[in-house]
Design a protein around this motif. Structure first.
Motif, PDB file in Angstrom:
ATOM      1  N   VAL A   5       0.850  -1.191   0.000  1.00 50.11           N
ATOM      2  CA  VAL A   5       0.000   0.000   0.000  1.00 50.11           C
ATOM      3  C   VAL A   5       0.883   1.237   0.000  1.00 50.11           C
ATOM      4  O   VAL A   5       1.689   1.430   0.929  1.00 50.11           O
ATOM      5  CB  VAL A   5      -0.945   0.029   1.217  1.00 50.11           C
ATOM      6  N   GLU A   6       0.742   2.066  -1.032  1.00 57.83           N
ATOM      7  CA  GLU A   6       1.522   3.302  -1.124  1.00 57.83           C
ATOM      8  C   GLU A   6       0.731   4.469  -0.528  1.00 57.83           C
ATOM      9  O   GLU A   6      -0.495   4.476  -0.520  1.00 57.83           O
ATOM     10  CB  GLU A   6       1.848   3.660  -2.582  1.00 57.83           C
ATOM     11  N   SER A   7       1.478   5.466  -0.096  1.00 52.39           N
ATOM     12  CA  SER A   7       0.886   6.717   0.370  1.00 52.39           C
ATOM     13  C   SER A   7       1.920   7.820   0.234  1.00 52.39           C
ATOM     14  O   SER A   7       3.098   7.550  -0.030  1.00 52.39           O
ATOM     15  CB  SER A   7       0.425   6.596   1.826  1.00 52.39           C
ATOM     16  N   GLY A   8       1.465   9.057   0.406  1.00 46.21           N
ATOM     17  CA  GLY A   8       2.393  10.173   0.427  1.00 46.21           C
ATOM     18  C   GLY A   8       2.402  11.029  -0.823  1.00 46.21           C
ATOM     19  O   GLY A   8       3.099  12.042  -0.875  1.00 46.21           O
ATOM     20  N   GLY A   9       1.652  10.635  -1.827  1.00 47.98           N
ATOM     21  CA  GLY A   9       1.603  11.443  -3.035  1.00 47.98           C
ATOM     22  C   GLY A   9       0.844  12.738  -2.808  1.00 47.98           C
ATOM     23  O   GLY A   9       0.222  12.945  -1.763  1.00 47.98           O
ATOM     24  N   GLY A  10       0.910  13.615  -3.800  1.00 39.83           N
ATOM     25  CA  GLY A  10       0.204  14.882  -3.686  1.00 39.83           C
ATOM     26  C   GLY A  10       0.691  15.875  -4.710  1.00 39.83           C
ATOM     27  O   GLY A  10       1.397  15.518  -5.659  1.00 39.83           O
ATOM     28  N   LEU A  11       0.314  17.128  -4.502  1.00 43.40           N
ATOM     29  CA  LEU A  11       0.691  18.227  -5.382  1.00 43.40           C
ATOM     30  C   LEU A  11       1.812  19.020  -4.729  1.00 43.40           C
ATOM     31  O   LEU A  11       1.704  19.410  -3.563  1.00 43.40           O
ATOM     32  CB  LEU A  11      -0.516  19.123  -5.627  1.00 43.40           C
ATOM     33  N   VAL A  12       2.873  19.254  -5.479  1.00 45.77           N
ATOM     34  CA  VAL A  12       4.015  19.994  -4.960  1.00 45.77           C
ATOM     35  C   VAL A  12       4.554  20.900  -6.056  1.00 45.77           C
ATOM     36  O   VAL A  12       4.434  20.580  -7.247  1.00 45.77           O
ATOM     37  CB  VAL A  12       5.102  19.015  -4.447  1.00 45.77           C
ATOM     38  N   GLN A  13       5.137  22.014  -5.664  1.00 45.31           N
ATOM     39  CA  GLN A  13       5.734  22.915  -6.643  1.00 45.31           C
ATOM     40  C   GLN A  13       7.096  22.397  -7.072  1.00 45.31           C
ATOM     41  O   GLN A  13       7.778  21.672  -6.326  1.00 45.31           O
ATOM     42  CB  GLN A  13       5.871  24.311  -6.050  1.00 45.31           C
TER      43      GLN A  13
END
Length: 124
Positions: A5-13
């Motif tokens: 199970v992956e986690s930690g992704g998101g939107l970053v500059q």
């Protein structure tokens, strides 16, 4: 059977950092190599890096370019992908996968178990 199970992704500059986590479970998890891959829209899935769980030895593919690092927490059964100096071209779905093979597998076909993926989006 291995579950990831992956986690930690998101939107970053652009220029920012993210740390992805891959939590593994299953009776044979500790005998596996854990790899990180990514897939951008319209492109093939590509190898980012891998870690042999039993020894902690890491190896990397071209996308890492000295900006990414892999580490692990044995107690938490978790492998991390630290991504620094992110660029818009790093935008992709990132997957962790497990392989029970000899050597340093880099090909998708060598990995038997996959997580569901986590989206990383880098804005310019």
């Amino acid at each position: 059977q291995v579950t990831l199970v992956e986690s930690g992704g998101g939107l970053v500059q652009a220029g920012g950092s993210l740390r992805l986590a891959c939590v593994g479970s299953g009776r044979t998890f500790s005998r596996n190599i854990i790899g990180w891959f990514r897939q951008a829209p319209g492109k093939e899935r590509e190898f980012v890096g891998g870690s042999k769980w039993s020894t902690g030895i890491t190896y990397y593919g071209d996308p890492a370019q000295g900006r990414f690092g892999i580490s692990r927490d044995n107690v938490k059964n978790t492998v991390y992908l630290q991504m620094n100096s992110l660029k818009p071209e790093d935008t992709a779905v990132y997957y962790c996968a497990a392989a029970n093979v000899i050597g340093t597998p880099r090909d998708v076909s060598e990995y038997a178990y996959w997580g569901q993926g986590t989206q990383v989006t880098v804005s310019s």
